[in-house]
Design a protein around this motif. Structure first.
Motif, PDB file in Angstrom:
ATOM      1  N   HIS A 115      11.781  -2.639   8.613  1.00  0.00           N
ATOM      2  CA  HIS A 115      10.992  -1.684   7.843  1.00  0.00           C
ATOM      3  C   HIS A 115      11.917  -0.563   7.364  1.00  0.00           C
ATOM      4  N   ILE A 122       8.203   0.673  13.185  1.00  0.00           N
ATOM      5  CA  ILE A 122       7.162   1.375  12.437  1.00  0.00           C
ATOM      6  C   ILE A 122       5.986   1.724  13.337  1.00  0.00           C
ATOM      7  N   HIS A 123       5.532   2.952  13.234  1.00  0.00           N
ATOM      8  CA  HIS A 123       4.265   3.398  13.822  1.00  0.00           C
ATOM      9  C   HIS A 123       3.845   4.649  13.069  1.00  0.00           C
ATOM     10  N   TYR A 129       0.755   4.222   6.922  1.00  0.00           N
ATOM     11  CA  TYR A 129       0.195   2.882   6.744  1.00  0.00           C
ATOM     12  C   TYR A 129      -1.025   2.738   7.638  1.00  0.00           C
ATOM     13  N   SER A 152       8.709   2.473   3.313  1.00  0.00           N
ATOM     14  CA  SER A 152       7.618   1.673   3.875  1.00  0.00           C
ATOM     15  C   SER A 152       6.363   2.529   3.912  1.00  0.00           C
ATOM     16  N   SER A 195      -1.685  -2.922   6.622  1.00  0.00           N
ATOM     17  CA  SER A 195      -1.025  -3.097   7.917  1.00  0.00           C
ATOM     18  C   SER A 195       0.487  -3.081   7.759  1.00  0.00           C
ATOM     19  N   ASN A 196       1.165  -3.054   8.887  1.00  0.00           N
ATOM     20  CA  ASN A 196       2.624  -2.958   8.886  1.00  0.00           C
ATOM     21  C   ASN A 196       3.297  -4.176   8.267  1.00  0.00           C
ATOM     22  N   SER A 199       4.403  -3.587   4.747  1.00  0.00           N
ATOM     23  CA  SER A 199       5.438  -2.582   4.544  1.00  0.00           C
ATOM     24  C   SER A 199       6.815  -3.040   5.018  1.00  0.00           C
ATOM     25  N   ARG A 200       6.945  -4.315   5.349  1.00  0.00           N
ATOM     26  CA  ARG A 200       8.258  -4.848   5.719  1.00  0.00           C
ATOM     27  C   ARG A 200       9.220  -4.807   4.533  1.00  0.00           C
TER      28      ARG A 200
END
Length: 229
Positions: A115, A122-123, A129, A152, A195-196, A199-200
Protein backbone atom coordinates in the motif's frame (compact mmCIF):
# COMPACT_ATOMS: atom_id res chain seq x y z
CA UNK A 1 11.76 1.00 -16.19
CA UNK A 2 10.72 4.62 -15.72
CA UNK A 3 12.33 7.76 -17.07
CA UNK A 4 12.75 10.47 -14.46
CA UNK A 5 9.62 12.30 -13.36
CA UNK A 6 8.28 14.28 -10.43
CA UNK A 7 4.82 13.72 -8.99
CA UNK A 8 2.50 16.04 -7.10
CA UNK A 9 2.91 15.52 -3.37
CA UNK A 10 -0.85 15.90 -2.90
CA UNK A 11 -4.01 15.20 -4.83
CA UNK A 12 -5.22 18.36 -6.60
CA UNK A 13 -7.44 20.31 -4.22
CA UNK A 14 -10.69 22.22 -4.60
CA UNK A 15 -8.77 25.50 -4.23
CA UNK A 16 -6.36 24.59 -7.02
CA UNK A 17 -9.06 23.40 -9.38
CA UNK A 18 -11.24 26.40 -8.62
CA UNK A 19 -8.36 28.72 -9.55
CA UNK A 20 -7.91 26.81 -12.80
CA UNK A 21 -11.60 27.07 -13.68
CA UNK A 22 -11.56 30.85 -13.21
CA UNK A 23 -8.40 31.19 -15.30
CA UNK A 24 -9.76 28.94 -18.04
CA UNK A 25 -13.10 30.74 -18.10
CA UNK A 26 -11.38 34.14 -18.32
CA UNK A 27 -9.25 32.96 -21.25
CA UNK A 28 -12.22 31.40 -23.06
CA UNK A 29 -10.90 27.86 -22.74
CA UNK A 30 -14.09 26.69 -21.04
CA UNK A 31 -17.74 27.69 -21.09
CA UNK A 32 -20.60 27.06 -18.70
CA UNK A 33 -23.49 24.90 -19.88
CA UNK A 34 -26.18 24.48 -17.22
CA UNK A 35 -24.31 22.97 -14.27
CA UNK A 36 -21.43 21.67 -16.41
CA UNK A 37 -18.16 23.17 -17.59
CA UNK A 38 -17.13 22.25 -21.13
CA UNK A 39 -14.05 22.78 -23.22
CA UNK A 40 -14.61 25.69 -25.62
CA UNK A 41 -11.65 25.22 -27.93
CA UNK A 42 -8.57 23.16 -28.55
CA UNK A 43 -7.98 19.49 -27.93
CA UNK A 44 -11.02 18.91 -25.72
CA UNK A 45 -13.57 21.22 -27.32
CA UNK A 46 -17.08 20.14 -26.35
CA UNK A 47 -15.91 17.71 -23.68
CA UNK A 48 -17.35 18.06 -20.20
CA UNK A 49 -14.64 18.95 -17.68
CA UNK A 50 -16.61 19.04 -14.46
CA UNK A 51 -20.10 19.04 -13.04
CA UNK A 52 -21.39 20.55 -9.86
CA UNK A 53 -24.55 18.63 -9.19
CA UNK A 54 -24.64 17.74 -5.50
CA UNK A 55 -23.76 20.63 -3.18
CA UNK A 56 -23.37 18.27 -0.23
CA UNK A 57 -20.48 16.46 -1.92
CA UNK A 58 -19.02 19.09 -4.25
CA UNK A 59 -16.59 21.64 -2.88
CA UNK A 60 -16.85 24.15 -5.74
CA UNK A 61 -19.79 26.39 -6.60
CA UNK A 62 -20.49 29.08 -9.20
CA UNK A 63 -21.43 32.36 -7.54
CA UNK A 64 -21.40 35.95 -8.75
CA UNK A 65 -19.93 35.08 -12.12
CA UNK A 66 -16.96 33.16 -10.77
CA UNK A 67 -16.10 29.86 -9.16
CA UNK A 68 -15.67 29.74 -5.41
CA UNK A 69 -14.70 27.05 -2.92
CA UNK A 70 -17.15 26.20 -0.21
CA UNK A 71 -15.75 27.25 3.20
CA UNK A 72 -13.90 24.42 4.89
CA UNK A 73 -13.47 22.46 1.67
CA UNK A 74 -10.39 24.27 0.36
CA UNK A 75 -7.93 21.43 0.93
CA UNK A 76 -10.21 18.54 0.12
CA UNK A 77 -9.26 16.71 -3.08
CA UNK A 78 -11.37 17.94 -5.98
CA UNK A 79 -13.97 15.47 -7.27
CA UNK A 80 -16.78 15.59 -9.86
CA UNK A 81 -14.06 16.07 -12.49
CA UNK A 82 -13.96 13.98 -15.67
CA UNK A 83 -10.78 12.56 -17.12
CA UNK A 84 -10.89 15.39 -19.67
CA UNK A 85 -11.16 17.96 -16.89
CA UNK A 86 -8.19 16.43 -15.10
CA UNK A 87 -6.10 16.23 -18.26
CA UNK A 88 -6.97 19.81 -19.24
CA UNK A 89 -5.93 21.08 -15.80
CA UNK A 90 -2.57 19.33 -16.09
CA UNK A 91 -1.86 20.58 -19.61
CA UNK A 92 -2.89 24.14 -18.64
CA UNK A 93 0.07 24.23 -16.26
CA UNK A 94 2.54 22.38 -18.48
CA UNK A 95 2.08 19.14 -16.56
CA UNK A 96 0.39 15.81 -17.26
CA UNK A 97 -1.55 13.00 -15.67
CA UNK A 98 0.68 10.12 -14.60
CA UNK A 99 0.78 6.99 -16.67
CA UNK A 100 -0.41 3.93 -14.83
CA UNK A 101 3.17 2.68 -14.54
CA UNK A 102 4.38 6.01 -13.16
CA UNK A 103 1.57 6.01 -10.63
CA UNK A 104 2.32 2.52 -9.35
CA UNK A 105 6.06 3.18 -9.18
CA UNK A 106 5.39 6.28 -7.09
CA UNK A 107 2.86 4.50 -4.88
CA UNK A 108 5.28 1.72 -4.01
CA UNK A 109 7.81 4.27 -2.72
CA UNK A 110 10.86 2.51 -4.10
CA UNK A 111 10.30 -0.38 -1.69
CA UNK A 112 7.62 -2.42 -3.49
CA UNK A 113 5.11 -1.47 -0.78
CA UNK A 114 1.77 -3.27 -0.84
CA UNK A 115 0.00 0.00 0.00
CA UNK A 116 1.13 3.57 -0.60
CA UNK A 117 1.59 4.37 3.08
CA UNK A 118 4.68 5.10 5.17
CA UNK A 119 5.53 1.42 5.58
CA UNK A 120 3.20 -0.43 3.21
CA UNK A 121 0.72 -1.48 5.89
CA UNK A 122 -2.71 0.09 6.15
CA UNK A 123 -5.16 0.99 8.90
CA UNK A 124 -7.26 3.99 9.84
CA UNK A 125 -4.28 5.98 11.11
CA UNK A 126 -2.44 5.60 7.80
CA UNK A 127 -5.10 6.12 5.11
CA UNK A 128 -8.68 7.24 4.52
CA UNK A 129 -10.49 4.05 3.50
CA UNK A 130 -13.50 1.95 4.48
CA UNK A 131 -15.14 5.08 5.86
CA UNK A 132 -18.47 6.83 5.39
CA UNK A 133 -17.15 10.32 6.15
CA UNK A 134 -16.02 11.25 2.64
CA UNK A 135 -12.66 12.71 1.58
CA UNK A 136 -10.33 14.38 4.07
CA UNK A 137 -7.89 17.25 3.67
CA UNK A 138 -4.95 16.18 1.54
CA UNK A 139 -1.90 15.32 3.61
CA UNK A 140 -3.90 14.19 6.64
CA UNK A 141 -2.08 10.87 6.85
CA UNK A 142 1.60 9.84 6.85
CA UNK A 143 3.49 10.22 3.56
CA UNK A 144 5.06 7.29 1.73
CA UNK A 145 8.86 6.91 1.38
CA UNK A 146 8.83 9.15 -1.71
CA UNK A 147 7.14 11.91 0.30
CA UNK A 148 3.73 11.48 -1.39
CA UNK A 149 0.47 11.67 0.53
CA UNK A 150 -2.81 9.76 0.05
CA UNK A 151 -1.53 7.36 -2.57
CA UNK A 152 -3.81 4.79 -0.94
CA UNK A 153 -7.38 5.83 -0.15
CA UNK A 154 -9.05 9.24 0.06
CA UNK A 155 -10.10 9.43 -3.63
CA UNK A 156 -9.41 7.39 -6.73
CA UNK A 157 -6.99 9.13 -9.10
CA UNK A 158 -7.27 9.42 -12.87
CA UNK A 159 -4.26 8.18 -14.83
CA UNK A 160 -3.44 8.95 -18.44
CA UNK A 161 -3.79 5.41 -19.79
CA UNK A 162 -6.66 3.65 -21.43
CA UNK A 163 -7.66 0.64 -19.34
CA UNK A 164 -6.88 -2.87 -20.58
CA UNK A 165 -7.39 -6.04 -18.55
CA UNK A 166 -4.22 -7.61 -19.96
CA UNK A 167 -2.06 -4.49 -19.71
CA UNK A 168 0.70 -6.07 -17.64
CA UNK A 169 1.00 -9.06 -19.96
CA UNK A 170 1.49 -7.04 -23.14
CA UNK A 171 3.06 -3.78 -21.97
CA UNK A 172 6.61 -2.84 -23.05
CA UNK A 173 9.31 -2.84 -20.34
CA UNK A 174 10.29 0.84 -20.71
CA UNK A 175 7.88 3.69 -19.91
CA UNK A 176 4.70 1.71 -20.67
CA UNK A 177 1.61 3.79 -21.26
CA UNK A 178 -1.15 1.30 -21.97
CA UNK A 179 -3.04 0.65 -25.24
CA UNK A 180 -3.65 3.32 -27.87
CA UNK A 181 -7.42 3.30 -27.49
CA UNK A 182 -10.20 1.99 -25.31
CA UNK A 183 -13.48 2.82 -23.59
CA UNK A 184 -12.31 3.43 -20.01
CA UNK A 185 -9.41 5.34 -18.46
CA UNK A 186 -7.37 3.91 -15.62
CA UNK A 187 -8.04 4.93 -12.03
CA UNK A 188 -5.78 4.01 -9.13
CA UNK A 189 -5.49 4.24 -5.38
CA UNK A 190 -8.92 3.34 -4.06
CA UNK A 191 -11.42 5.64 -2.37
CA UNK A 192 -12.47 6.65 1.12
CA UNK A 193 -15.48 4.32 1.06
CA UNK A 194 -13.81 1.08 -0.02
CA UNK A 195 -11.87 -1.71 1.63
CA UNK A 196 -8.10 -1.95 1.82
CA UNK A 197 -7.96 -4.34 -1.15
CA UNK A 198 -8.87 -1.50 -3.52
CA UNK A 199 -6.11 0.73 -2.16
CA UNK A 200 -3.28 -1.71 -2.88
CA UNK A 201 -0.44 -0.41 -5.04
CA UNK A 202 -1.24 -3.01 -7.68
CA UNK A 203 -5.02 -2.64 -7.80
CA UNK A 204 -6.34 -1.11 -11.00
CA UNK A 205 -9.71 -0.23 -12.46
CA UNK A 206 -11.17 1.73 -15.35
CA UNK A 207 -13.87 4.42 -15.47
CA UNK A 208 -15.56 6.19 -18.35
CA UNK A 209 -13.59 9.37 -19.16
CA UNK A 210 -16.73 11.41 -19.92
CA UNK A 211 -18.24 10.72 -16.52
CA UNK A 212 -17.71 12.46 -13.20
CA UNK A 213 -17.76 10.82 -9.80
CA UNK A 214 -17.88 12.00 -6.21
CA UNK A 215 -14.98 9.69 -5.31
CA UNK A 216 -12.53 10.30 -8.20
CA UNK A 217 -9.89 13.03 -8.27
CA UNK A 218 -6.34 13.20 -9.60
CA UNK A 219 -2.77 14.34 -9.14
CA UNK A 220 -0.22 15.51 -11.72
CA UNK A 221 3.31 14.76 -12.86
CA UNK A 222 6.16 16.71 -14.39
CA UNK A 223 8.53 14.70 -16.57
CA UNK A 224 12.16 15.81 -16.41
CA UNK A 225 12.65 14.72 -20.01
CA UNK A 226 9.19 15.47 -21.44
CA UNK A 227 7.40 12.63 -23.18
CA UNK A 228 4.22 13.01 -25.16
CA UNK A 229 1.37 10.63 -24.31
Amino acid sequence: KMSEFEMGVYEVTNSQYCAYLNEAMASGDIVASNYRMKGAKGLFKGKVFSAFVKPKSCGIAFDGGKFVVRPGWENWPVVWVTWYGAKAFALHYGLDLPTEAEWEYACRGGLQLEHGTDDGTIHSAKANYISDSGPKNVGSFPKNPFGLYDMSGNVWEWCHDWYSSDYYRVSPPDNPSGPDAGTHRVVRGGGWYQSNDYSRSAFRDGYLPDNWYEYVGFRVVCRVFPRNY
